[in-house]
Design a protein around this motif. Structure first.
Motif, PDB file in Angstrom:
ATOM      1  N   THR A  18     -11.682   3.656   6.221  1.00  0.00           N
ATOM      2  CA  THR A  18     -11.918   4.465   5.020  1.00  0.00           C
ATOM      3  C   THR A  18     -11.001   4.004   3.886  1.00  0.00           C
ATOM      4  OG1 THR A  18     -10.234   6.101   5.596  1.00  0.00           O
ATOM      5  CG2 THR A  18     -12.477   6.492   6.438  1.00  0.00           C
ATOM      6  N   PRO A  19     -11.370   4.337   2.641  1.00  0.00           N
ATOM      7  CA  PRO A  19     -10.496   3.996   1.512  1.00  0.00           C
ATOM      8  C   PRO A  19      -9.109   4.614   1.691  1.00  0.00           C
ATOM      9  CG  PRO A  19     -12.649   4.708   0.721  1.00  0.00           C
ATOM     10  CD  PRO A  19     -12.631   4.950   2.198  1.00  0.00           C
ATOM     11  N   GLY A  20      -9.080   5.859   2.199  1.00  0.00           N
ATOM     12  CA  GLY A  20      -7.809   6.555   2.378  1.00  0.00           C
ATOM     13  C   GLY A  20      -6.867   5.802   3.305  1.00  0.00           C
ATOM     14  N   GLU A  21      -7.413   5.256   4.369  1.00  0.00           N
ATOM     15  CA  GLU A  21      -6.580   4.509   5.322  1.00  0.00           C
ATOM     16  C   GLU A  21      -5.993   3.261   4.667  1.00  0.00           C
ATOM     17  OE1 GLU A  21      -8.941   5.769   9.443  1.00  0.00           O
ATOM     18  OE2 GLU A  21      -9.654   4.092   8.246  1.00  0.00           O
ATOM     19  N   ILE A  22      -6.767   2.645   3.781  1.00  0.00           N
ATOM     20  CA  ILE A  22      -6.274   1.429   3.112  1.00  0.00           C
ATOM     21  C   ILE A  22      -5.184   1.785   2.102  1.00  0.00           C
ATOM     22  CG2 ILE A  22      -6.934  -0.529   1.638  1.00  0.00           C
ATOM     23  CD1 ILE A  22      -9.703  -0.449   2.995  1.00  0.00           C
ATOM     24  N   GLU A  35      -8.540   3.948  -6.215  1.00  0.00           N
ATOM     25  CA  GLU A  35      -7.688   5.119  -5.952  1.00  0.00           C
ATOM     26  C   GLU A  35      -6.227   4.760  -6.132  1.00  0.00           C
ATOM     27  OE1 GLU A  35      -8.432   7.023  -2.174  1.00  0.00           O
ATOM     28  OE2 GLU A  35     -10.534   7.433  -2.681  1.00  0.00           O
ATOM     29  N   ALA A  36      -5.832   3.575  -5.665  1.00  0.00           N
ATOM     30  CA  ALA A  36      -4.442   3.142  -5.768  1.00  0.00           C
ATOM     31  C   ALA A  36      -4.044   2.988  -7.234  1.00  0.00           C
ATOM     32  CB  ALA A  36      -4.249   1.826  -5.021  1.00  0.00           C
ATOM     33  N   ARG A  37      -4.940   2.410  -8.025  1.00  0.00           N
ATOM     34  CA  ARG A  37      -4.655   2.232  -9.458  1.00  0.00           C
ATOM     35  C   ARG A  37      -4.424   3.598 -10.117  1.00  0.00           C
ATOM     36  NH1 ARG A  37      -3.826  -2.849 -12.112  1.00  0.00           N
ATOM     37  NH2 ARG A  37      -4.187  -4.322 -10.423  1.00  0.00           N
ATOM     38  N   GLU A  38      -5.244   4.598  -9.708  1.00  0.00           N
ATOM     39  CA  GLU A  38      -5.064   5.943 -10.260  1.00  0.00           C
ATOM     40  C   GLU A  38      -3.693   6.502  -9.908  1.00  0.00           C
ATOM     41  OE1 GLU A  38      -8.272   8.501  -9.143  1.00  0.00           O
ATOM     42  OE2 GLU A  38      -9.632   7.661 -10.660  1.00  0.00           O
ATOM     43  N   ALA A  87      -2.156  -7.876  -9.807  1.00  0.00           N
ATOM     44  CA  ALA A  87      -2.015  -7.098  -8.574  1.00  0.00           C
ATOM     45  C   ALA A  87      -0.752  -7.447  -7.795  1.00  0.00           C
ATOM     46  CB  ALA A  87      -3.245  -7.298  -7.694  1.00  0.00           C
ATOM     47  N   GLU A  88      -0.056  -6.420  -7.350  1.00  0.00           N
ATOM     48  CA  GLU A  88       1.102  -6.604  -6.465  1.00  0.00           C
ATOM     49  C   GLU A  88       0.662  -6.567  -5.005  1.00  0.00           C
ATOM     50  OE1 GLU A  88       3.867  -3.572  -7.534  1.00  0.00           O
ATOM     51  OE2 GLU A  88       4.691  -4.753  -9.194  1.00  0.00           O
ATOM     52  N   VAL A  89      -0.400  -5.788  -4.779  1.00  0.00           N
ATOM     53  CA  VAL A  89      -0.961  -5.776  -3.430  1.00  0.00           C
ATOM     54  C   VAL A  89      -2.440  -6.176  -3.534  1.00  0.00           C
ATOM     55  CG1 VAL A  89      -1.216  -3.252  -3.567  1.00  0.00           C
ATOM     56  CG2 VAL A  89      -1.492  -4.389  -1.370  1.00  0.00           C
ATOM     57  N   VAL A  90      -2.777  -7.249  -2.845  1.00  0.00           N
ATOM     58  CA  VAL A  90      -4.156  -7.729  -2.870  1.00  0.00           C
ATOM     59  C   VAL A  90      -4.789  -7.476  -1.497  1.00  0.00           C
ATOM     60  CG1 VAL A  90      -5.674  -9.743  -3.057  1.00  0.00           C
ATOM     61  CG2 VAL A  90      -3.718  -9.495  -4.612  1.00  0.00           C
ATOM     62  N   GLY A  92      -1.111   4.620  -9.718  1.00  0.00           N
ATOM     63  CA  GLY A  92      -0.098   3.755 -10.318  1.00  0.00           C
ATOM     64  C   GLY A  92       0.270   2.528  -9.502  1.00  0.00           C
ATOM     65  N   ILE A  93      -0.466   2.303  -8.423  1.00  0.00           N
ATOM     66  CA  ILE A  93      -0.201   1.095  -7.634  1.00  0.00           C
ATOM     67  C   ILE A  93      -1.042  -0.046  -8.196  1.00  0.00           C
ATOM     68  CG2 ILE A  93      -0.387   0.033  -5.345  1.00  0.00           C
ATOM     69  CD1 ILE A  93      -0.224   2.892  -4.176  1.00  0.00           C
ATOM     70  N   LYS A  94      -0.403  -1.180  -8.463  1.00  0.00           N
ATOM     71  CA  LYS A  94      -1.154  -2.329  -8.963  1.00  0.00           C
ATOM     72  C   LYS A  94      -1.824  -3.040  -7.784  1.00  0.00           C
ATOM     73  CE  LYS A  94       1.540  -3.221 -13.110  1.00  0.00           C
ATOM     74  NZ  LYS A  94       2.643  -4.012 -13.663  1.00  0.00           N
ATOM     75  N   ALA A  95      -3.070  -2.624  -7.563  1.00  0.00           N
ATOM     76  CA  ALA A  95      -3.807  -3.159  -6.418  1.00  0.00           C
ATOM     77  C   ALA A  95      -4.986  -3.993  -6.892  1.00  0.00           C
ATOM     78  CB  ALA A  95      -4.309  -2.011  -5.536  1.00  0.00           C
ATOM     79  N   GLY A  96      -5.411  -4.924  -6.061  1.00  0.00           N
ATOM     80  CA  GLY A  96      -6.579  -5.757  -6.360  1.00  0.00           C
ATOM     81  C   GLY A  96      -7.323  -6.093  -5.082  1.00  0.00           C
TER      82      GLY A  96
END
Lengths: 197, 378, 279
Positions: free
Chosen positions: B365-369, B295-298, B275-278, B300-304
């Motif tokens: 919400t997930p969207g805000e994150i 959602e971020a992974r979808e 993850a680049e953003v945790v 292309g953001i490497k999130a964790g």
């Protein structure tokens, strides 16, 4: 991403929306084996304020516990319909109690006079919520009738089982019919009148 | 009794977890959004021979809980912000006199009467520092109904093991949401009981140091007559103002917790390996964060996600490790930034700490994150 | 061996914490003596007695005696004691408090403990002042008297402890002074013995603070006042109200049989278990 089916049950406090939310959650969760999260919001008053109960249903683990875009909105009064119709996602559907709603600012709607039917056909307005539950169950397609029946019997007071089951059955039949007609005819609204029973 | 699956509220699952952990005493005062805990306790405890009592206020509730624990019962109370403020006085007493007890705070919006029916995460710092004087404390959180059950069990176990109050911080969303929870057969629940004296009463020194730092605890009325006080005391429990007795007492009070951080810490990671953003989150917000990561992974953001289940003592090792690798640590909270302060303290410039704060009474919400992630990564 | 020496050896903790913190002339030691004599006379074992206190001069009493002892926070002693008693009903739980402790900061707990009727014995030492902190007025400081926070005079009115306990529903209420020590022994014994919430109000001199600030003389003078200005409950009944003016009525004010909390709760447990109520 998990597939979600999202429902909001809304109306006045005292219309029994929290109860039918719990019953529906038990039916899909405990008897159909699906994942479910039920949340609610309410004002400070025990009766008469705005009340809403929400369900997220999925076959997989549910992360975010609140609805993101409603698949189904049950509105038991005009105020709730006005307030929440904008949260219904494209392709979603509204089930409204036409006893209390006469304006429908939505595209797909099933209008059933739950409260009037409960009063006139069953003699007890109090079971309008269970009738609405039947309709919501049938329209949503996320739960079988037997599961709903079991869940209702589990929660309603002793001595009221027959009355509640009648209400549930009536709601289920109307819901099924409405859904069939909506799909068959590609119509955008379906109005149930008392005469159809 | 075999295991059984139920649809329960988070608050109700707390009660079942408490009973499974051996809780047999509850004293409380009704307050939204925690009241279902008191209501279910009033119904359930008599069934298992336990005691429920509704006290005149929260001051008395926590006091009765401590009294019950001194008499040998596993005991708890539950409240929300305003009541939690009132309980701080005797949470300090329980720290000082080393009396195990569990306090559940179902957070609502504040300050003051605030937003009684709406969620918040505003009590994180109060849970850590609410009572006066320097003291260690254990604070846990939960983000689902099954976690409410298991974190309550864990709260009791840690409380008994370390003879310290343990606070379980829930929020209105988690306390009131209904989910399926498997209530296990009680024999499948690991239950820890407080250490008891194995020596005869005449050899018992109630606050003596031990290898673990936790002295054995004798219940009142079983032959071990000793003194319990909220004053700083010597090893026999008697008040002292001797610096050579005060120092070692305070040192032991902290050491019994700090020597056991690895056992007390608990967190979960999701998709953090590259993850680049945790996202570091807890309680109801951890669920928004999990969806945001997907959602971020979808996109292309490497999130964790690092989900904190122990809030205090702060989960330093995991945050340090993730800060080494990640570009951004994003801390969404339903307060103006409480755990994010700890993240910044631990981060020490390794990564960039970004906060997302929301105090309008609604769940992040997930969207805000996701939006914040994109903004932070540029 | 003298009786008092025997009692000291049996009940006081001599390994530490003497001399005690109480001032010369304080009535607290007399109350402690009465408490010990009552426990001894009742033949209670030291293991079955729990002595709980709050904060203030009286708060230090538990540290001196060899019972299960608990020194709690200011005003909360009765709530702690409630938890102990409900978990271990076989224990005799005695709570000692001062007037500020029990009636100001702990006033709410006091009236609810009386109403709830948990089987506790509460001894309230009333010296009309906050002694430990140096002589501030308390809820029982009479109107017009002086205190360090009422340097001109006290403009608030006195709360009557025994009368409040009676109104709030206590099963036993007695009042004595430290001068009337035989009566005090007896009242404490009866409060412990009584099933339900028993209250003993003890008028006690604080010559160092209350006495000094109000020029009431030394401890002997203050106890002489107690001797000369009290009247027994029995006698008070025969006198017209005007003759009771300025007098302190001592003795048993209330004794009544009321259902106690623990017994009522036992019935709830039976009912809950009997109903076979599942999860």
């Amino acid at each position: 991403m998990e597939r979600r089916y999202e429902i909001r049950l809304s109306g006045y406090g005292g219309q029994g929306l929290i109860l039918i939310g719990i019953i529906l959650a038990e039916a899909v969760g405990l008897y159909e084996g699906k994942q479910v999260v039920q949340t609610q919001s309410y004002g400070p008053e025990a009766r008469g304020g705005a009340s809403r109960s929400e369900l997220v249903v999925s076959d997989q683990e549910i992360d975010y516990p609140k609805p993101l875009g409603l698949d189904l909105l049950l509105a038991m009064n005009q105020q709730s319909l006005n307030l929440y119709c904008g949260d219904v996602k494209e392709g979603g559907i509204v089930v409204a109690d036409s006893t209390f709603c006469d304006q429908f600012p939505v595209s797909r709607v099933v209008k059933i006079p739950f409260t009037r039917l409960a009063r006139e056909q069953l003699g007890r307005e109090i079971v309008a919520n269970i009738m609405a539950l039947g309709a919501v169950g049938a329209v949503s397609g996320i739960v079988g009738f037997e599961s709903l029946k079991k869940a209702v019997l589990n929660r309603v007071p002793k001595g009221t089982e027959d009355l509640n089951l009648k209400a549930l059955q009536m709601g289920w039949k109307l819901g099924e019919k409405a859904k069939r007609e909506l799909v068959k005819e590609g119509r955008e609204e379906y109005i149930i009148s008392a005469e159809e029973l | 009794m075999a295991k059984v699956e139920k649809l329960l509220q988070g608050n109700e699952a707390v009660v079942e977890g408490a009973i499974a952990a051996g809780c047999r005493f509850y004293a409380g005062y009704p307050i939204t959004p925690s009241t279902e805990i008191a209501e279910r306790m009033a119904w359930r405890l008599p069934q298992v021979g336990g005691i429920f009592i509704q006290m005149e206020d929260e001051l008395a509730s926590i006091a009765a809980v401590i009294g019950a624990s001194l008499a040998g019962a596993k005991a708890m109370t539950a409240t929300s912000g305003p009541g939690f403020s009132l309980m701080q006085e005797n949470i300090g007493f329980a720290c000082e006199a080393e009396v195990p007890c569990v306090v559940v705070d179902v957070m609502r919006g504040g300050p003051s009467t605030g937003l009684p029916t709406m969620p918040s995460q505003g009590d994180v710092m109060q849970a850590r520092w609410g009572t006066h004087g320097d003291h260690p404390v254990i604070v846990l959180s939960a983000s689902s109904v099954p976690e409410c059950f298991w974190m309550t069990v864990r709260a009791f176990n840690l409380s008994e093991k370390y003879r310290t109050p343990v606070i379980l911080l829930l929020d209105e969303v988690v306390g009131h949401m209904r989910e399926k929870v498997v209530l296990p057969d009680p024999k499948d629940v690991e239950v820890v009981d407080r250490p008891r004296p194995t020596m005869p009463p005449e050899w018992y020194i109630p606050y003596a140091d031990t290898p673990s730092g936790v002295p054995p605890m004798a219940p009142f009325g079983e032959g071990y007559r000793y003194h319990v006080t909220g004053l700083i005391h010597d090893v026999r429990g008697f008040p002292t103002s001797r610096p050579d007795e005060i120092g070692p007492f305070m040192e032991r009070l902290f050491r019994k917790i700090s020597a056991n951080f690895p056992e007390i810490h608990l967190s979960e990671e999701f998709e953090t390996s590259d993850a680049e953003v945790v996202v570091i989150a807890y309680g109801c917000v951890a669920r928004s964060a999990k969806r945001a990561v997907k959602e971020a992974r979808e996109r292309g953001i490497k999130a964790g996600l690092l989900k904190l289940l122990t809030l205090w003592p702060f989960e330093r090792p995991a945050v340090e490790r993730l800060a080494e690798k990640a570009k951004v640590l994003l801390v969404p909270e339903m307060n103006m930034g409480q755990i994010s302060r700890e993240v910044k303290r631990v981060n020490q410039g390794r990564s960039r700490v970004v906060t997302l704060n929301k105090v309008d009474g609604t769940l992040i919400t997930p969207g805000e994150i996701v939006e914040k992630m994109e903004e932070a990564l540029g | 061996m003298r009786e008092i020496t025997r009692l000291i050896h049996k009940y006081l903790r001599h390994d530490k914490k003497f001399p005690h913190i109480w001032c010369p002339g304080c009535g607290n030691g007399i109350v402690l003596g009465s408490l010990i004599r009552a426990v001894d006379k009742m033949g209670l074992s030291k293991d079955e007695v729990v002595l709980v206190s709050g904060i203030g001069c009286s708060g230090r009493m538990p540290v001196y005696v060899d019972f299960n002892t608990l020194h709690t926070t200011h005003g909360r002693a009765l709530a702690f004691a409630t938890g102990i008693k409900l978990v271990k009903p076989q224990l005799k739980v005695i709570v000692v408090m001062g007037d500020g402790d029990a009636l100001a900061i702990g006033g709410n707990h006091f009236i609810h403990a009386a109403r709830r009727n948990v089987d506790l014995a509460a001894i309230i030492i009333n010296n009309h002042i906050y002694g430990m902190t140096g002589g501030q007025f308390s809820p029982t400081t009479p109107y017009g008297m002086r205190a360090t926070t009422a340097p001109y005079r006290n403009i608030e009115h006195e709360l009557k402890i025994a009368e409040l306990a009676a109104t709030a529903g206590a099963a036993f209420v007695g009042r004595s002074t430290v001068y009337h020590v035989k009566l005090l022994d007896n009242l404490i014994e009866r409060a412990i013995e009584k099933k339900g919430f028993g209250v003993v109000e003890v008028m006690s001199p604080c010559p160092v603070q209350y006495g000094r600030l109000n020029r009431l003389g030394d401890a002997v003078k203050m106890m002489e006042w107690q001797r000369d200005n009290t009247i027994s409950v029995e006698k008070a009944k025969e006198l017209p109200p005007e003759e009771l003016e300025g007098k302190l009525v001592i003795g048993v004010l209330v004794e009544r049989d009321l259902p106690i909390y623990q017994e009522e709760y036992e019935k709830i447990v039976e009912r809950a278990r009997g109903s076979g109520a599942a999860l």
